[in-house]
Scaffold this active site. Structure first.
Site, PDB file in Angstrom:
ATOM      1  N   SER A 141       8.281   1.036  49.864  1.00 26.19           N
ATOM      2  CA  SER A 141       9.284   1.216  50.918  1.00 26.19           C
ATOM      3  C   SER A 141       8.897   0.341  52.097  1.00 26.19           C
ATOM      4  O   SER A 141       7.708   0.102  52.342  1.00 26.19           O
ATOM      5  CB  SER A 141       9.344   2.676  51.370  1.00 26.19           C
ATOM      6  OG  SER A 141      10.136   2.823  52.555  1.00 26.19           O
ATOM      7  N   TYR A 154       4.719   9.988  54.534  1.00 28.06           N
ATOM      8  CA  TYR A 154       5.515   9.035  53.759  1.00 28.06           C
ATOM      9  C   TYR A 154       5.069   7.602  54.004  1.00 28.06           C
ATOM     10  O   TYR A 154       4.840   6.842  53.050  1.00 28.06           O
ATOM     11  CB  TYR A 154       6.996   9.197  54.102  1.00 28.06           C
ATOM     12  CG  TYR A 154       7.906   8.352  53.248  1.00 28.06           C
ATOM     13  CD1 TYR A 154       8.047   8.618  51.892  1.00 28.06           C
ATOM     14  CD2 TYR A 154       8.614   7.283  53.785  1.00 28.06           C
ATOM     15  CE1 TYR A 154       8.884   7.843  51.094  1.00 28.06           C
ATOM     16  CE2 TYR A 154       9.453   6.510  53.004  1.00 28.06           C
ATOM     17  CZ  TYR A 154       9.580   6.789  51.654  1.00 28.06           C
ATOM     18  OH  TYR A 154      10.401   6.026  50.869  1.00 28.06           O
TER      19      TYR A 154
END
Length: 259
Positions: A141, A154
């Site tokens: 990501s 995350y």
């Protein structure tokens, strides 16, 4: 075994994973699909008109190392060694390090996003090396490029994914097995639908899957999708820490578990 190529995808019951499965099916590939929600996955495959020859479905949680090893062995026995393995399964939950319960959220995030990726690749490495070909795809990501307030679990897990895939790429150099690292920006999936902040350059899962499919076919080692988010990420990487902190001050945080 069928001569059609085979792709193995985790987290295939929704979002990016399901869109990738649909794109590969459209291209005539056979599918090996993994998710915790096995029944849902079978229902989806049947709705796509997939036969047993077209798609194998394996129920497993990527955090369960034994279950993932078993799913890999079952795939090889039933369908053969995949040509492409996509470690897509992932979770995204906000955390506050002051809250004790959020430490378990961070543990679960790393077990899913990082260790689960290694567990996805593990069953196929020896066979791919022996064959001299194959592609391992890690879904990272852009959030892994710089840390964002409230996103500690995350962002750090996706930074680990980027580094892990880079390490693996070096280890496999000369073996014929390629490693592709894909960094999605904002994609309209269940993981992002409850975000309470703006999501520039938002892509639908199908558009991401199309671009990802082309990048994987080209053997690209590292690709940010969409490219505009790559520019944003590079600019953020260049910002001095004090300036980045000011830019991010007051930005809404990702929802924590239960919010």
């Amino acid at each position: 075994m069928s001569q059609r190529p085979l792709v193995f995808i985790t987290g295939a019951s929704s979002g990016i994973g399901q869109a990738l499965a649909a794109r590969y099916a459209q291209a005539g590939w056979r599918l090996a699909l993994v998710a915790r929600r096995e029944a849902e996955l079978r229902t989806w495959a049947e709705a796509q008109g997939c036969t047993a020859e077209d798609a194998g479905v394996y129920g497993a949680d990527v955090r369960d190392l034994a279950a993932m090893a078993a799913a890999g062995r079952a795939c090889i026995a039933a369908q053969g060694v995949p040509d492409v393995v996509i470690a897509n399964a992932g979770i995204s939950v906000g955390i506050d390090t002051e809250v004790f319960e959020d430490l378990e959220v961070m543990r679960s995030t790393f077990e899913t996003n990082v260790i689960g990726m290694a567990a996805t690749f593990h069953p196929f490495l020896s066979a791919m090396r022996e064959r001299g070909s194959g592609t391992l795809v890690g879904i990272a990501s852009v959030a892994g490029i710089r840390g964002l307030p409230g996103h500690g679990a995350y962002c750090s897990s996706k930074a680990a994914v980027i580094s892990y895939c880079e390490s693996l790429r070096g280890e496999l150099r000369g073996s014929g097995v390629r490693v592709v690292t894909l960094l999605p920006g904002y994609i309209a999936t269940p993981l992002t639908q409850r975000n309470r902040y703006g999501m520039p350059f938002l892509l639908q899962p199908e558009e991401f899957a199309e671009r990802a499919f082309r990048a994987i076919e080209a053997g690209t080692s590292y690709r940010v999708i969409p490219w505009q988010m790559g520019v944003v990420a590079k600019l953020m990487r260049l910002l001095p820490n004090p300036l980045l902190d000011r830019v991010l001050a007051g930005r809404p945080r990702k929802r924590r578990q239960g919010e």
